[in-house]
Structures are given as C-alpha cells and as structure tokens.
Design an enzyme around this catalytic site. Structure first.
Site, PDB file in Angstrom:
ATOM      1  N   TYR A 149       0.691  -1.778   0.211  1.00 29.41           N
ATOM      2  CA  TYR A 149       0.196   0.255  -0.233  1.00 29.41           C
ATOM      3  C   TYR A 149       0.702   1.477   0.196  1.00 29.41           C
ATOM      4  O   TYR A 149       0.718   2.734  -0.917  1.00 29.41           O
ATOM      5  CB  TYR A 149      -0.614  -0.195   1.286  1.00 29.41           C
ATOM      6  N   LYS A 153       0.704   4.523  -2.948  1.00 27.18           N
ATOM      7  CA  LYS A 153       0.527   6.204  -2.574  1.00 27.18           C
ATOM      8  C   LYS A 153       2.510   6.516  -3.438  1.00 27.18           C
ATOM      9  O   LYS A 153       1.907   7.948  -3.320  1.00 27.18           O
ATOM     10  CB  LYS A 153       0.852   6.031  -1.757  1.00 27.18           C
TER      11      LYS A 153
END
Length: 244
Positions: A149, A153
C-alpha cells in the site's frame, strides 16, 4: 471563502461511499455538474437520491480499455478527483502476487489511465483543468503491514509531480492530498479499538484522526481557482504526523 464550480463538470472515482460520496455532494452544492464513478450500481443509486443532478457511471476502472470507452461517452470534463483506492494490509512476508496486482491496478494504473484521458481531452479543447489525487500519509512514512500500500501511494505522489510538470504549460494543475486515518464508516470500524488507535494517535501532534469534511474541503480548494498557483504539491492532511 466561497468556492464556486458553476459551469464546470467534475468526475469523481470511488464516489459511492466515504470521502468520494461526500465530495460529490459538496461539488454539487458548489454548482458543479458531477459524474460519479464506482463499482456498485446500488450504492450509486443511493448517492443519486441525495444528489439527483449527478450522472452515475457503474464501472470497473481496473479495466483499461473499458474505462476509456466508457469515459468517451460522458462528454467534456474540467475537474477530476482520483479517489478510488484499495488497502490490503499484511506483512511483507505474506504478500501475494494477486494482492500486488489488485493494489497497483486500483491505486495506480486506473489513476494514470483516467488522468491520461482527461489530459488529452483538455489539451485538445485548449482548456485549463484541475486534477486532485487522493494519496495517503503512507506515501511519506513507513507504516507497519502497509508495505505494498505504501508503495502504491508513493507512486501516486511521484506521478502527481511528474504530471504537473508535463501538463502545467497547458494550464492543467495536478495535486494530491495525503490524509492520515479519516473517520469514514470504514475508518471508525478499523480504528475503534483503543489498542489499535492509541499508538497512531500518539504520533499525531493534534492527537486525533481526521474527519471526512477536512479532506473534502482541502480537495475543493485545490480543484478551485483559489489554488490557481498551486500544482505538483502533495499536501498532508495528517494533524502533523509526517512533520514530526
């Protein structure tokens, strides 16, 4: 400070719940014509009851070709919020290829695809525009069990800066916001346990998590002409977490 999007058309992905849902409603209240994209037809219909003027578009944005074909049918767009996102939290040693693909498809690939579509449209129309990407504090700090994750990002932040450089000469601004934990329904569910929440709260100088309106208000500002000299920025909405 009054923000008006009268005469503008906005596209919001991940619009059926959380930040995306509230953002659609606020854009409508600020005068924008809004196209709302999400996977769930049912949730989009519920959203339309609260914002009857919107156009809803049920769509799996991880499909590159089908997304482009669907977007070609919606007409000109001036403002884009790439809000759709997925979080799968697990230790690096448990990460599977399937989860890597899922996370990058939604968090990165679809964002690039839709941004490319809008950029081409705006350039062909010789029209200015504004794009805001929803990133995360996870792009700026390592978070436990967030490895992939965090990587997605980080890619969103890097894309934002590079796209701002390329599109700036065309009058197209590209920014992103980087929230901490936000008290959406899902956020309240995931962070309701004090044992889970307290270690994070101790790292936030304001000693609280964010509210949905605090992200929505910031996105509206960045989309608007009030932010006409701001592009390529990644703005934390994190109570000071990444500053310290």
């Amino acid at each position: 400070m009054e923000i008006s999007f009268k005469g503008k058309r906005a596209l919001v992905t991940g619009a059926s719940k959380g930040i995306g849902r509230d953002l659609v409603i606020q854009l409508v209240q600020c005068g924008a014509d809004v196209v709302a994209i999400a996977r769930s037809s049912e949730l989009l219909e519920k959203l339309k009851k609260d914002a009857p003027s919107i156009v809803t578009l049920p769509l799996d944005i991880t499909n590159w070709k089908e997304t482009k074909e669907a977007l070609e049918q919606i007409g000109p767009i001036d403002l884009l919020v790439n809000n759709a996102g997925l979080a799968i939290l697990e230790p690096l040693t448990d990460v599977s290829e399937e989860h890597v693909d899922q996370l990058f498809d939604i968090n990165v690939k679809s964002l690039i695809n839709i941004s490319q579509w809008l950029a081409e449209q705006l350039i062909s129309r010789k029209s200015p525009g504004s794009i805001v990407n929803i990133s995360s504090q996870a792009s700026m700090a390592g978070l436990k069990n967030h490895t992939v994750y965090c990587a997605t990002k980080g890619a969103v932040d890097a894309f934002t800066r590079a796209a701002a450089l390329e599109l700036g000469p065309h009058g197209i601004r590209v920014n992103c916001v980087n929230p901490t934990v936000i008290m959406t329904d899902m956020g309240k569910l995931g962070w309701s346990d004090p044992k889970v929440a307290e270690p994070m709260l101790q790292k936030i100088p304001l000693n609280r998590f964010g509210e949905v309106h605090e992200v929505v208000d910031t996105v509206l500002f960045l989309l608007s002409d009030k932010a006409s000299m701001i592009t390529g920025t990644c703005l934390p909405i994190d109570g000071g977490y990444t500053a310290v």
